[in-house]
Structure formats: structure tokens, C-alpha cells
Design a protein around this motif. Sequence first.
Motif, PDB file in Angstrom:
ATOM      1  N   ASP A  86      71.309  75.463  36.921  1.00 36.09           N
ATOM      2  CA  ASP A  86      70.768  75.773  38.249  1.00 36.09           C
ATOM      3  C   ASP A  86      71.169  77.194  38.627  1.00 36.09           C
ATOM      4  O   ASP A  86      72.282  77.427  39.097  1.00 36.09           O
ATOM      5  N   ILE A  88      70.173  79.361  41.251  1.00 38.94           N
ATOM      6  CA  ILE A  88      69.354  79.103  42.434  1.00 38.94           C
ATOM      7  C   ILE A  88      69.168  80.352  43.292  1.00 38.94           C
ATOM      8  O   ILE A  88      68.064  80.694  43.687  1.00 38.94           O
ATOM      9  N   SER A 131      64.863  76.300  39.263  1.00 37.98           N
ATOM     10  CA  SER A 131      64.501  76.996  40.487  1.00 37.98           C
ATOM     11  C   SER A 131      63.099  77.548  40.285  1.00 37.98           C
ATOM     12  O   SER A 131      62.733  77.881  39.154  1.00 37.98           O
ATOM     13  N   TRP A 400      75.258  76.131  45.795  1.00 43.28           N
ATOM     14  CA  TRP A 400      74.448  76.222  44.591  1.00 43.28           C
ATOM     15  C   TRP A 400      74.580  77.559  43.869  1.00 43.28           C
ATOM     16  O   TRP A 400      73.735  77.887  43.034  1.00 43.28           O
TER      17      TRP A 400
END
Length: 751
Positions: A86, A88, A131, A400
Motif C-alpha cells: 500500500d 497510498i 492505490s 497509511w
Amino acid sequence: MKIDDLRLLLDDMSIEEKIMQLVQLPGAVYESGAAVTGLSDLSLFEKYKKLAGSLLGVRGADKVKAIQDEYMAAHPHHIPLLFMLDVIHGHDTVFPCPLGQGATFEPEVSRKGAAIQAKEAAADGIQVTFSPMVDLVRDARWGRVVESTGEDPYLNGEMASAMVKGYQGDSVSDKEHLASCVKHFAGYGASEAGRDYNSVELSEYTLRDKYLKGYKKAIEAGAKLVMSSFNTLNGIPSSGNKWLMRDVLRDEMGFEGVLISDWGAIGEMVPWGFAKDLKDAARLAIEAGVDIDMCTESYAANLKDLIESGDIDVKLLDEAVFRILNLKNELGLFEDPYHGASMERYEEIRLSKESREVARDAVRKSLVLLENRDDTLPIKEKKIALIGPYAAEKNLHSSWALSLDPEKTVTLMEAAGESDDVNLFIGMNQGISASANRDKVVRVAKGSTILDNDSTTVIGTYTNDNFDDENASLLCEAIEVSEWADTVVLCLGEGIGQSGESTSKTNITLPEIQMELFYEMRRRAKKLITLIFTGRPLDFEHIPELSDALLICWRPGTEGGHGIWDILTGRFSPSGKLPMSLPYTVGQAPVYYNAFATGRPKPTVGQSSFTTRYLDCPNEARYPFGYGLTYSKFEISKVELSGHAISKASGNTITASVTVTNTGVTAATQTVQLYLRDMVATRVRPVKELKGFKKIRLLPGESGTVSFEINEEMLEFWTLDNKFDSECGEFKVFIGFDSTTDNEAEFILDI
Ligand code: BGC
């Protein structure tokens, strides 16, 4: 590798090899032997690890290379592993959280940011990022609003498309880019009551007209993967929703890439009561077309049986494997299984000066100025107090930003201290920098902890045995500093673990300890500038009317301090606009601008019984979507239209124009927004819908024309005939500086 060769490879693979391509393992086990595997029996990990097709959460070029080498050497067909993470809103260089990026109303900011994230992450061994999160959000109780670009389908679509282009570049085989995974398909942002992982009920009309549009834009931009959501949609968990995944995503949206489940989502069909057991869940998911099972053993343990018993057709397996092989091929992994990962390169490029500059620009553009009484900002005073738990806070990212080093983040205090004209002191005494020829003094005091004692965050419960004593002494110091200062910049906000996944709240006010600090400061400060660091819209209680200025800073990331200081000191004028309506109170949730009028609209002025209203609160947001002040003043002319009719047959367009004038004394950028309303239709239409926005920078006294072209497609909606179409009749066009604008003109659509 050529497509034909990929097919040959597929044909040559054993059924077990094929199934394991569909299995994603958590990298935590490689990292630390951690028990966070999603697998019920840890020993299975050793078995699966030899063949599983992808890994989540391992980073570090050398580590990735070592794992890849070992894996490929042992793999019967030497097929490379895929590494996902991730990424992000930043890898090393962290940009404003997605909600903050939404506030820029400038997709190019996000494109550039995503390109930098991709470059850093790719060098660090990552090949796929989960993402953008394109979930449309209307309910501030849902903590994941921090990961979205807001409540509007058009804005979300533009931002998502820019992010995908930034991550993927012209080709994902390029070693500086990543494959982008759009999530969470579909409707995850509409969790009932704002409670994470909860069910979602959306009519097909609302789903199509609002919620699906952002994902569609990301897919059109070429996103290579889509992630299924945790929620049920009208009673069906997404990972088992054949209609959603096959008919809508694949057939209608034309998505040909890899569909991955969210973490454990296939297995979660069991507790939902949709699948009997993991085997049943595997069948439902593969039938729905989910290619990768993230971190359950549903596929690994059951697909073979399901195929051998004839419960599922082997074709379903083959198509899924082929899509995964194809992604690996597109990434160039058969030629370079490390996708350019390199420790040297990573060290060379991470957090570069240029990347920091892009992040700083993004911060400046993301800040939203909500109040500025008597031009309090920019700061003119020489004795400045930076007070509050965010004055010198390093955790300016969201939960995140998984791989950043918070030590590299520039705090507001550090940014102030770097200024040539500032002497910086912590509290009343400790000098950080001092020089006689600097004419400003900045003193810093923390004032309070971020969290109340015993408050729960996603990271855990915050408990502090010295809570009262610590806060009493912090407050004492803050009072002293505030009384000395000519202006107080009070830096408040939610904790890092108070927004993000699994952080739903029924109370969206600031922690009480910070509100106490706020009132103390208000009593003492000559001028009070309040900054709010947040991942979600908050109920500000009395902060707006009691502050001389109010600036929303979101979770601004690595360059937060610099970007904010640039705005506070007037180097740049703020230009951010709200991507989500800010409510008066949580009781209004969900509150959003593009709603229906109802049959009993409340008059804009005055009260009237038996209209749609609350007895104790306005209907509208406290600060509407699209709202944000600059340091200047702007006027806008009436809307001029180049014509008054669009004809469906001729496909002509109308140009809607306004003249915008900077009537203030500061150069500033204004965001001009185009909204449309279909006055009468076979389905009730929203009171306004954003259809375009443009930024214009004007010097004091300068004017400029802003034009938008209106075409028939912009008038379409999901009709009773179950298709997007426009209907003849009257329309209104609005052009203004936020979603409440009444600067309107009319036109018609005829045959
Ligand atoms: C989240 C996803 C994320 C995934 C992998 C899940 O818990 O919902 O957004 O991409 O974990 O980390």
C-alpha cells in the motif's frame, strides 16, 4: 514475453502451480515470522510459499531480490513473484493524504506525487501499489475518508485518473513505475452508519450515478488491477458478486486486468453468512472472477477439489492465471524480476530535494482557509507563539504511510526555525536559533497531548499514567507563551490513529484535552489562528467563531511544516477547496452538496414548519463542498452562454463563461467551479453536480475569463431504461467559487 508464449507457459503449468498463482501471501512472515498471516495454520505458509504468486508488504531491494531469487530458482517454471504494497500517499516522500489532495482541485499535483511515490517504491522493490482508493465518501464517521479524495464523483474521477497515470506512467514495464490497483470495488465508502466493514445499501441509480464513476475513470486511465471491497452491496459481498464483477466491471467497464480481493475478503463471505465455508467462498469468488485471494487459504486449499469435482470449470482458473501472468509480463518481470529494484538507486533518489519540493507545493495547495477575520492571515506580527500538540509533531502523515521515516518530516516548528527572519525558542527559555538581525521571534509550546487519556485508536489504546500532571505543566507553559505573543498559531488535530481503516467514530470532535487548550488560548491570545490537522471532516464546535483565522491542514506529510509556514507567512496564498462538506454536527451525517431538493425544500432564508429541516441545526454543511478562502477577494461576472440550446441531433456544445476579477491586494489563485442541474427529469436529479473546475491566478486588479464547454454527455444520468442518457428539457448552469453559488444561467436540451 509474447502473448503466445504466455499461453504456452500456462498450458504447461500443473494445476497446483496455476492455483498458487492466485494466492497472495502476507510478507510479514518473511519479515519477522509474525503471526499476521491470515492463514489458520502457520505451517501452511511454508508449503504455500514455494508457489504462491504474490507477496504483500515486503520491501527493501536486497530483501526482495533474495526472496525472488530463491523463489524463482525453486519454481517449476521460474515464474517471478509479484511484490505489492500500500503506497497510498507516499513511500519516503509523503504527500498530503488523499483527502488533502482532493482539496487541491488540481489533478496534476496528484499525478506528479504518484509518479514520485512510484519511483521511490519501485527502487525499493515494489511492483504494485494498492492505490488509488476511489471510494466516494459522504460520512465523516467513516475513518477511511482520509484515503479518498472526497464526496464528488467528478472530482474523484479526475484525481483517480491522475494518480493512476502518475503511478503507471506510459508503461508499467518502465522501472520507475508501478502497476496501480484501484479500490475498493464497489461502494465501500457508503458503509452504513459510517461503521467500517459494514453493509452497503445503494439503489442501482445512486450506485451508477455517483459511486461507480470514480472507479470507471481510473479504469479508463489504464489501472492494471482492481480490488474488491469488504462490504456487501445490497446483500451481496463484493468478492462473490458476479453481477458486479463480471457484468459491470468486466463487460461494461471493459476491465481486463487483475481483480484481487481485499485482505481476507473471500474468507469473510463465511461470517457474512453468504458462503458455507472457505470452499464455498472459493467457488463464489472464482465464479465472480476474483483472480487473487489476498491472505486467506480459500483458493489454496479448495480450488483443486472444486475443479476435480466439476463444481467449477477449469476455464475459470485458466482465465485468472492468465491475467496474473499477463500482469507480470506487462511489468517486464520475465526479463527483470526485480523491476529495477536497487538499494543504490533507492538511496540516491529517495526524499530528493526535487521530490520534497513537489510535496511542499502539494501541501500549500491542499490547505483550506475557512476563516480569516480582518485579514489575520498572513501573519504580520513579530512575536509569534506556535502552540499545540501539532506545533512540533513529526507524525504528520496518515496511518497509511507505511514506509516513511517520521524523523524526515519537517514540523511547523522546524520550518519556522529555518526562516531567515526568525529567532526560535522552545517555551520561554530554550533558544534554538538567535541572531540580532532577525526581526521575528517564534516561541513554541506543546500545550497538551494529542489524545485524551484512555482513548482508542487503530494503533491501540492511549494510556498515560501522568496524563493530568503532564497536561497541567504543558498548559502552564502554553499560557505563559500565549500571553507573551502578539499572535498565537494553535496547532490542533486528530491523532494519526484516529482516521484510516477501522477508525469509525460516533463523535467527530477534537479530543477534549485539546478543546480545553483551545478555550484557554482563546481567553489569552491577542489573535488566534487555529490550524487543524485531520484526516476527516470534524465537528469544530465553537472553534470557527472564536478563531480569528482557521486553516485545515489535513495530514500534510513530509513537507507539512514547510508548506504550512509558506502559507502562514504569506509567501503563497491558500487556494485549497473542501473536497467534502464539513458538518455542524455528526448528527447531519451523511451531508453532501449534490443531494436532491425533496418535495418540501426549506427556504434559503427564514424557517418554515413542515419543510425538510432539523429543529436544531441547518440542513446544509457548515462549510460546503468546494469552499475555501484565499488571501485576496474575487468577484465573478454573471454567466454568459454562447447559445441557449444544445441539440441532441447536432451534438453542438455551449460555452459558459465568466469573468473573474481579483479585487483584493494580493495575487492569488481562485478555483472556478462549474455545476449543472437538470430541472425536470424522469428521475429526480441533484440540486447541483460538479462538471468542471479551472484554476485561475490573478494579480490584484487583474481580470480573466474562464470558460467551460457544456456538451450533451455532461447531462446524462442513469435513466429508467437502465442506461446513461440525457433527457430534453431545461437545465441550469452555475459557475462560482463553491457549491453554494447561485450565479446561474439557463439553457435547454432539445432533440
Ligand atoms: C485494506 C486495503 C489494503 C489491504 C492491503 C486492507 O485491510 O482494506 O485497503 O490495500 O488491507 O494492505
